[in-house]
Design an enzyme around this catalytic site. Structure first.
Site, PDB file in Angstrom:
ATOM      1  N   LYS A 258       2.395  -2.854   6.113  1.00  0.00           N
ATOM      2  CA  LYS A 258       2.669  -2.687   4.675  1.00  0.00           C
ATOM      3  C   LYS A 258       4.110  -2.216   4.461  1.00  0.00           C
ATOM      4  CE  LYS A 258      -1.365  -3.978   3.125  1.00  0.00           C
ATOM      5  NZ  LYS A 258      -1.510  -5.210   2.346  1.00  0.00           N
TER       6      LYS A 258
ATOM      7  N   TYR B 210      -1.767  -0.964  10.463  1.00  0.00           N
ATOM      8  CA  TYR B 210      -1.952  -1.554   9.123  1.00  0.00           C
ATOM      9  C   TYR B 210      -0.858  -1.043   8.194  1.00  0.00           C
ATOM     10  CZ  TYR B 210      -4.000  -1.758   4.387  1.00  0.00           C
ATOM     11  OH  TYR B 210      -4.205  -1.940   3.041  1.00  0.00           O
TER      12      TYR B 210
ATOM     13  N   SER C  52       0.860  -1.187   0.000  1.00  0.00           N
ATOM     14  CA  SER C  52       0.000   0.000   0.000  1.00  0.00           C
ATOM     15  C   SER C  52       0.892   1.232   0.000  1.00  0.00           C
ATOM     16  CB  SER C  52      -0.878   0.020   1.255  1.00  0.00           C
ATOM     17  OG  SER C  52      -1.535   1.276   1.379  1.00  0.00           O
TER      18      SER C  52
HETATM   19  N1  LIG Z   1      -8.615  -0.968  -1.592  1.00  0.00           N
HETATM   20  C1  LIG Z   1      -7.635  -0.127  -1.346  1.00  0.00           C
HETATM   21  O1  LIG Z   1      -7.807   1.116  -1.394  1.00  0.00           O
HETATM   22  C2  LIG Z   1      -6.268  -0.643  -1.022  1.00  0.00           C
HETATM   23  C3  LIG Z   1      -5.245   0.299  -0.893  1.00  0.00           C
HETATM   24  C4  LIG Z   1      -3.963  -0.155  -0.598  1.00  0.00           C
HETATM   25  C5  LIG Z   1      -3.726  -1.499  -0.450  1.00  0.00           C
HETATM   26  N2  LIG Z   1      -4.740  -2.406  -0.560  1.00  0.00           N
HETATM   27  C6  LIG Z   1      -4.417  -3.805  -0.387  1.00  0.00           C
HETATM   28  O2  LIG Z   1      -4.943  -4.549  -1.458  1.00  0.00           O
HETATM   29  C7  LIG Z   1      -5.189  -5.893  -1.031  1.00  0.00           C
HETATM   30  C8  LIG Z   1      -6.589  -6.317  -1.424  1.00  0.00           C
HETATM   31  O3  LIG Z   1      -7.518  -5.467  -0.777  1.00  0.00           O
HETATM   32  P1  LIG Z   1      -8.942  -5.137  -1.406  1.00  0.00           P
HETATM   33  O4  LIG Z   1      -9.108  -3.680  -1.297  1.00  0.00           O
HETATM   34  O5  LIG Z   1      -9.110  -5.813  -2.709  1.00  0.00           O
HETATM   35  O6  LIG Z   1      -9.880  -5.822  -0.299  1.00  0.00           O
HETATM   36  P2  LIG Z   1     -11.308  -6.540  -0.418  1.00  0.00           P
HETATM   37  O7  LIG Z   1     -12.054  -6.100  -1.611  1.00  0.00           O
HETATM   38  O8  LIG Z   1     -11.942  -6.353   0.932  1.00  0.00           O
HETATM   39  O9  LIG Z   1     -10.916  -8.072  -0.611  1.00  0.00           O
HETATM   40  C9  LIG Z   1     -10.175  -8.715   0.360  1.00  0.00           C
HETATM   41  C10 LIG Z   1      -9.994 -10.168  -0.039  1.00  0.00           C
HETATM   42  O10 LIG Z   1      -9.155 -10.795   0.938  1.00  0.00           O
HETATM   43  C11 LIG Z   1      -9.868 -11.886   1.548  1.00  0.00           C
HETATM   44  N3  LIG Z   1      -9.441 -11.944   2.938  1.00  0.00           N
HETATM   45  C12 LIG Z   1      -9.661 -11.065   3.939  1.00  0.00           C
HETATM   46  N4  LIG Z   1      -9.075 -11.483   5.064  1.00  0.00           N
HETATM   47  C13 LIG Z   1      -8.444 -12.657   4.755  1.00  0.00           C
HETATM   48  C14 LIG Z   1      -7.685 -13.582   5.502  1.00  0.00           C
HETATM   49  N5  LIG Z   1      -7.419 -13.409   6.799  1.00  0.00           N
HETATM   50  N6  LIG Z   1      -7.205 -14.680   4.868  1.00  0.00           N
HETATM   51  C15 LIG Z   1      -7.465 -14.891   3.548  1.00  0.00           C
HETATM   52  N7  LIG Z   1      -8.199 -14.051   2.808  1.00  0.00           N
HETATM   53  C16 LIG Z   1      -8.677 -12.949   3.407  1.00  0.00           C
HETATM   54  C17 LIG Z   1     -11.340 -11.581   1.323  1.00  0.00           C
HETATM   55  O11 LIG Z   1     -12.154 -12.724   1.277  1.00  0.00           O
HETATM   56  P3  LIG Z   1     -12.740 -13.439   2.611  1.00  0.00           P
HETATM   57  O12 LIG Z   1     -13.414 -12.369   3.410  1.00  0.00           O
HETATM   58  O13 LIG Z   1     -13.677 -14.480   2.100  1.00  0.00           O
HETATM   59  O14 LIG Z   1     -11.574 -14.057   3.277  1.00  0.00           O
HETATM   60  C18 LIG Z   1     -11.276 -10.946  -0.072  1.00  0.00           C
HETATM   61  O15 LIG Z   1     -11.172 -11.955  -1.059  1.00  0.00           O
HETATM   62  C19 LIG Z   1      -4.908  -5.902   0.475  1.00  0.00           C
HETATM   63  O16 LIG Z   1      -3.598  -6.358   0.701  1.00  0.00           O
HETATM   64  C20 LIG Z   1      -5.006  -4.433   0.850  1.00  0.00           C
HETATM   65  O17 LIG Z   1      -4.268  -4.136   2.008  1.00  0.00           O
HETATM   66  C21 LIG Z   1      -6.001  -2.001  -0.847  1.00  0.00           C
END
Ligand SMILES: NC(=O)c1ccc[n+]([C@@H]2O[C@H](COP(=O)([O-])OP(=O)(O)OC[C@H]3O[C@@H](n4cnc5c(N)ncnc54)[C@H](OP(=O)(O)O)[C@@H]3O)[C@@H](O)[C@H]2O)c1
Length: 255
Positions: A166, A162, A149
């Site tokens: 990262k 968090y 991130s």
């Molecule tokens: N969205 C943003 O703005 C943003 C910004 C910076 C970084 N990121 C990073 O991008 C990545 C993906 O995030 P996203 O925004 O796509 O989130 P998301 O839409 O909430 O999806 C999260 C995914 O991870 C799974 N998950 C959650 N906890 C888990 C666990 N303990 N073990 C295995 N699977 C788990 C969820 O499915 P289940 O609930 O079924 O497990 C889901 O498939 C993360 O690393 C996040 O930190 C996101």
């Protein structure tokens, strides 16, 4: 340049929705067989059915395995099932993460701290070890891509621990890139604010204002990350390791 991953096998954690789903779709569309993992089997099965209906001709096969990314036994069982079905792992995308606490950094509870570290930092180390033990990079050409991130590159209120995980993941990326070379390349992507469930509380109340504040004029979509991850996973990035690709529409420029 068309990126193809035919004959490769990829494993994506957190693949049922959001960025992980888009990454899995992109890797499969490029020809890789893809293992989608997250905690909930129902959601994974629904995602698999949706992707199979929309993937183009020439796409790779999909399989789903439920596993909590921070739990050793579940991660090991997932990697074992992946190798049993597809016989190899060439690409690991450590995408799953959690954020159980928002507020002043000093206010986080111990169990929230431990869970954040377990899933977001120990998880990628654990899955990397399991994948390498299962043969990732055995014949060269292995790739690990960690989803970090821009919060790991700057400070911002309310999600300090968090973001700390990262930052640690970005260092793990460099460390493993050094230790696993030349057989496995290890890189990271650092997303800015992307329109997914995880970040909904951040973007939904003020999307227009946030987009207006972003140099490229919009918030991120999961596909913005999927393209970068697919490039880093592919042989097109064969001389790139230990680096972080910031995919944020320029947000970090104004942080
Ligand atoms: N969205 C943003 O703005 C943003 C910004 C910076 C970084 N990121 C990073 O991008 C990545 C993906 O995030 P996203 O925004 O796509 O989130 P998301 O839409 O909430 O999806 C999260 C995914 O991870 C799974 N998950 C959650 N906890 C888990 C666990 N303990 N073990 C295995 N699977 C788990 C969820 O499915 P289940 O609930 O079924 O497990 C889901 O498939 C993360 O690393 C996040 O930190 C996101």
């Amino acid at each position: 340049m068309e990126i193809r991953l035919d004959g490769k096998v990829a494993l994506v954690t957190g693949a049922s929705r959001g960025i992980g789903r888009a990454v899995a779709a992109s890797l499969a569309a490029s020809g890789a067989d893809v293992v989608l993992s997250s905690r909930k089997l129902d959601a994974l099965q629904a995602t698999k059915a949706e992707l199979e209906a929309e993937l183009p001709d020439g796409a790779g096969r999909l399989m789903v395995v439920a596993a909590n990314a921070g739990e050793e036994d579940q991660a090991a069982a997932c990697v074992e099932a992946a190798v049993e079905r597809f016989e190899r792992i060439d690409v690991l995308v450590n995408n799953a993460a959690t954020n159980p606490y928002q507020g002043p950094t000093l206010g986080i509870g111990r169990s929230q701290f431990d869970k954040t570290v377990q899933v977001n930092w120990y998880g990628p180390l654990l899955w990397s070890r399991l994948a390498v033990e299962a043969g990732l990079g055995r014949d060269g050409g292995g790739a690990i891509v960690n989803v970090a991130s821009i919060g790991g590159l700057s400070a911002e209120p309310t999600i300090g621990v968090y973001n700390g995980t990262k930052a640690a993941l970005l260092h793990l990326t460099r460390q493993l890139a050094l230790e696993l070379a030349p057989d496995v390349r290890v890189n990271a992507v650092a997303p800015g604010l992307v329109k997914t469930d995880m970040a909904r509380a951040l973007w939904e109340p003020a999307e227009d204002a946030l987009a207006g504040h972003t140099p490229l004029g919009r918030l991120g979509e999961p596909n913005d990350l999927a393209r970068a991850v697919t490039f880093l996973a592919s042989d097109a990035a064969s001389w790139i390791t230990g680096t972080t690709v910031v995919v944020d529409g320029g947000m970090l420029l104004k942080a």
